[in-house]
Enzyme design. Structure first.
Site, short mmCIF file in Angstrom:
data_model
loop_
_atom_site.label_atom_id
_atom_site.label_comp_id
_atom_site.label_asym_id
_atom_site.label_seq_id
_atom_site.Cartn_x
_atom_site.Cartn_y
_atom_site.Cartn_z
N GLU A 236 9.82 1.65 10.98
CA GLU A 236 10.84 2.70 10.74
C GLU A 236 9.90 3.90 10.70
O GLU A 236 9.29 4.37 9.86
CB GLU A 236 11.47 2.35 9.53
N CYS B 122 13.76 10.45 6.78
CA CYS B 122 13.83 9.81 7.95
C CYS B 122 14.92 9.96 8.68
O CYS B 122 15.12 10.29 10.12
CB CYS B 122 13.33 8.59 8.06
N GLU C 107 10.46 16.22 14.98
CA GLU C 107 11.09 15.68 13.78
C GLU C 107 9.97 16.66 12.83
O GLU C 107 8.98 16.36 12.77
CB GLU C 107 10.51 14.21 13.38
N LYS D 160 0.92 -1.12 -0.05
CA LYS D 160 0.06 0.12 -0.15
C LYS D 160 0.91 1.25 0.00
O LYS D 160 1.40 1.53 0.94
CB LYS D 160 -0.85 0.13 1.29
P1 NAD Z 1 1.83 8.77 7.78
O1 NAD Z 1 2.53 7.81 8.89
O2 NAD Z 1 0.26 8.89 8.09
O3 NAD Z 1 1.86 7.94 6.51
C1 NAD Z 1 2.72 6.91 5.82
C2 NAD Z 1 1.96 5.95 5.25
O4 NAD Z 1 1.00 5.28 6.34
C3 NAD Z 1 1.09 6.09 4.13
O5 NAD Z 1 1.15 5.11 3.14
C4 NAD Z 1 -0.31 6.31 4.73
O6 NAD Z 1 -1.16 5.99 3.64
C5 NAD Z 1 -0.24 5.16 5.59
N1 NAD Z 1 -1.19 5.39 6.72
C6 NAD Z 1 -1.73 6.71 7.20
N2 NAD Z 1 -2.65 6.21 8.15
C7 NAD Z 1 -3.08 5.00 8.33
C8 NAD Z 1 -3.77 4.00 9.02
N3 NAD Z 1 -4.69 4.56 9.88
N4 NAD Z 1 -3.47 2.79 9.04
C9 NAD Z 1 -2.59 2.33 7.96
N5 NAD Z 1 -2.08 3.17 7.08
C10 NAD Z 1 -1.96 4.62 7.26
O7 NAD Z 1 2.71 9.98 7.52
P2 NAD Z 1 2.30 11.50 6.83
O8 NAD Z 1 0.79 11.77 7.41
O9 NAD Z 1 2.18 11.05 5.26
O10 NAD Z 1 3.18 12.32 7.44
C11 NAD Z 1 3.10 12.82 8.68
C12 NAD Z 1 4.55 12.87 9.38
O11 NAD Z 1 5.23 11.60 9.37
C13 NAD Z 1 5.73 13.62 8.66
O12 NAD Z 1 5.61 14.89 8.77
C14 NAD Z 1 6.95 13.03 9.14
O13 NAD Z 1 7.23 13.40 10.53
C15 NAD Z 1 6.32 11.55 9.40
N6 NAD Z 1 7.10 10.69 8.09
C16 NAD Z 1 7.94 9.96 8.51
C17 NAD Z 1 8.54 8.94 7.48
C18 NAD Z 1 9.80 8.41 7.47
O14 NAD Z 1 10.44 8.09 6.62
N7 NAD Z 1 10.01 7.63 8.89
C19 NAD Z 1 7.92 9.00 6.18
C20 NAD Z 1 6.74 9.98 6.06
C21 NAD Z 1 6.29 10.62 7.22
#
Ligand code: NAD
Length: 484
Positions: free
Chosen positions: A255, A289, A386, A180
């Site tokens: 991660e 990250c 972060e 996904k």
């Molecule tokens: P997120 O964690 O919500 O999204 C990452 C993935 O998780 C996406 O594929 C999203 O569709 C999925 N996701 C979201 N809600 C979910 C749920 N309830 N159940 C299952 N999957 C779900 O991150 P975001 O909202 O895109 O970004 C917000 C913050 O997250 C950023 O500001 C940053 O601090 C952090 N982030 C970290 C990384 C990393 O590489 N560690 C990557 C993206 C974002």
């Protein structure tokens, strides 16, 4: 406007080796972060699509894919890597327009994806069990077997690299995957599915269902047919994934980012350090990250490092991804709001330098000029949160003890670097820093696909990349044969 290099349908799911419309019939807009304009539509996959993808993966697990000798799996992965290499330019153009990262950085991601497939192709038939000396009359050995169906939820910041390290390793071990991708950037995930089909990956071994996190993502994370979950993203969503996995009693790899420090001692080679100090903060507009968002500098060289970094910042140019300058836009208006919120709340007296925005930037793009802060208190939000944007905080320290305390003083522990010529100090710091990777006189080591990667604390747990990932994507079976 569309992306000219896309050669596969973008608005469908890839399930059981075929492109299929999402069962709900809905699509979502894909925005180019450089312009704010729509460039494609993607499927809005939901629970029913995830059910179909998991069923397809179960079929592959129990069928040809599950029975395929490891070396043949490796051959297919090698073909996938070869196709990725041949299409690296196309993939980079797609990624640049989908994520907003400068073209050269997107090309690095495509080459990394190829390297992951090469590495895991070669490793597929080299994961071995052990024989264990035991009682007289017994022969005991271990087998490393795939989990079965693995779920992979990836974010938008490095789609190709994260798919390579997670799906690449899972496939090498013989798992059947349901991926996904993030709703903000999933065009190269779909390209990866097209490449898998072209390379002869059996139907169902890789399934891709785009969609929203709270719909397709939540359905995948809680699906009882999934035997292992791999997630990269935010701490908040990581906690939801772990809770869902706990309900089904399945292992997870998380991660979740970090607040990673580079520690510069007064005997360091500052000229060698400088590009690493800055690049690790502004690469992919800080949406990394393992971004080095904290620079800890010993007092005696503090002013000098501030001046060196500030000079470099002033020369950086922010521009649309296809212009291929130093920094592109952020992924979305939402991410820009988050980052600007931190900048507004920060003490304006602490700003050392900002980068330049190119002239005539498209109005709808999500541009933020990288910001460098100095004299930041270790407890300041700039040094704790972060931010996930192009913002770095320089923090002065007195001595080694002080440096370790500040470096370990956040809830995260992903990576850390130490810059010093003193070999004994290098070794002491390596042992005392709480992080999954520690770099000595470099940062990131070029990203090596061979190097196990993951965090401690709120940065998550489990390891991806390298050979270690293959252990994570497998289960150990102990066989005890009594023969007298
Ligand atoms: P997120 O964690 O919500 O999204 C990452 C993935 O998780 C996406 O594929 C999203 O569709 C999925 N996701 C979201 N809600 C979910 C749920 N309830 N159940 C299952 N999957 C779900 O991150 P975001 O909202 O895109 O970004 C917000 C913050 O997250 C950023 O500001 C940053 O601090 C952090 N982030 C970290 C990384 C990393 O590489 N560690 C990557 C993206 C974002």
């Amino acid at each position: 406007m569309t992306i000219d290099t896309v050669w596969y349908p973008t608005d469908q799911c890839f399930i059981n080796g075929a492109w299929v419309a999402p069962l709900g019939g809905e699509t979502l807009a894909v925005e180019n972060p450089s312009t704010g304009l729509e460039i494609a539509r993607i499927a809005r996959g939901q629970g029913a699509d995830i059910d179909a993808a998991v069923a397809a993966a179960e079929g592959a697990r129990d069928g040809d894919w599950g029975r395929m000798p490891a070396f043949q799996r490796g051959r297919i992965l090698a073909r996938m890597g070869q196709i990725v290499l041949e299409r690296a330019d196309d993939l980079a153009r797609i990624e640049a327009q989908d994520v907003g990262k400068p073209l050269a950085q997107a090309r690095v991601d495509a080459l990394a994806l190829a390297r992951y497939m090469e590495f895991y192709a070669g490793a597929a038939d080299k994961v071995m069990g052990e024989t264990i000396p035991y009682l007289d009359g017994y022969t005991v050995y271990t087998l490393r077997e795939p989990h079965g169906v693995t779920g992979h939820i990836v974010p938008w910041n490095y789609p190709m690299q994260i798919i390579g390290r997670s799906v690449g390793a899972a496939l090498a071990m013989g798992n059947a995957c349901v991926l996904k991708p993030a709703e903000e950037a999933c065009l190269t995930a779909l390209a990866f599915a097209a490449i898998a089909a072209e390379a002869g990956l059996p139907a169902g071994a890789l399934n891709v269902v785009p969609g929203l996190g709270e719909e397709a993502g939540a359905a995948l994370a809680s699906h009882p047919g999934v035997q292992h979950m791999s997630f990269t993203g935010s701490v908040a969503t990581g906690a939801l994934i772990q809770a869902a996995a706990a309900h089904n009693i399945v292992p997870v790899t998380l991660e979740l980012g970090g607040k990673s420090p580079q520690i510069v001692f007064d005997d360091a080679d500052l000229d060698a350090a400088l590009p690493f100090l800055v690049n690790a903060g502004i690469q992919n507009a800080g949406q990394t990250c393992s971004a080095a968002s904290r620079i800890l500098v010993q007092r005696r060289v503090y002013d000098r490092v501030c001046e060196m970094m500030a000079t470099r910042y002033r020369g950086l140019v922010v521009a649309p991804a296809l212009d291929d300058r130093d920094v592109g836009p952020l992924i979305s208006a939402r991410q820009k709001d988050i980052v600007e919120g931190f900048l507004k709340a920060a003490d304006p007296a602490r700003i050392l330098a900002r980068a330049q925005l190119a002239d005539d930037l498209p109005e709808g793009g999500h541009y933020v000029a990288p910001a460098l802060y100095g004299g930041v208190d270790p407890d300041d939000p700039l040094a704790q949160a972060e931010i996930f944007g192009p913002v770095q905080a320089i923090i002065p320290f007195e001595d080694e003890e002080d440096a370790v305390r500040i470096a370990n003083g956040t809830q995260y522990g992903l990576v850390a670097a130490v810059w010093t010529r003193d070999g004994a100090r290098q070794m002491r710091l390596v042992k005392r820093l709480r992080a999954g990777q520690v770099f000595v006189n470099n940062y990131g080591a070029g990203g090596g696909v061979e190097l196990p990667f993951g965090g401690v604390g709120k940065s998550g747990h489990g390891r991806e990349k390298g050979f270690e990932a293959l252990y994570g994507f497998s289960v150990l079976k102990t066989v005890a044969a009594r023969h007298g």
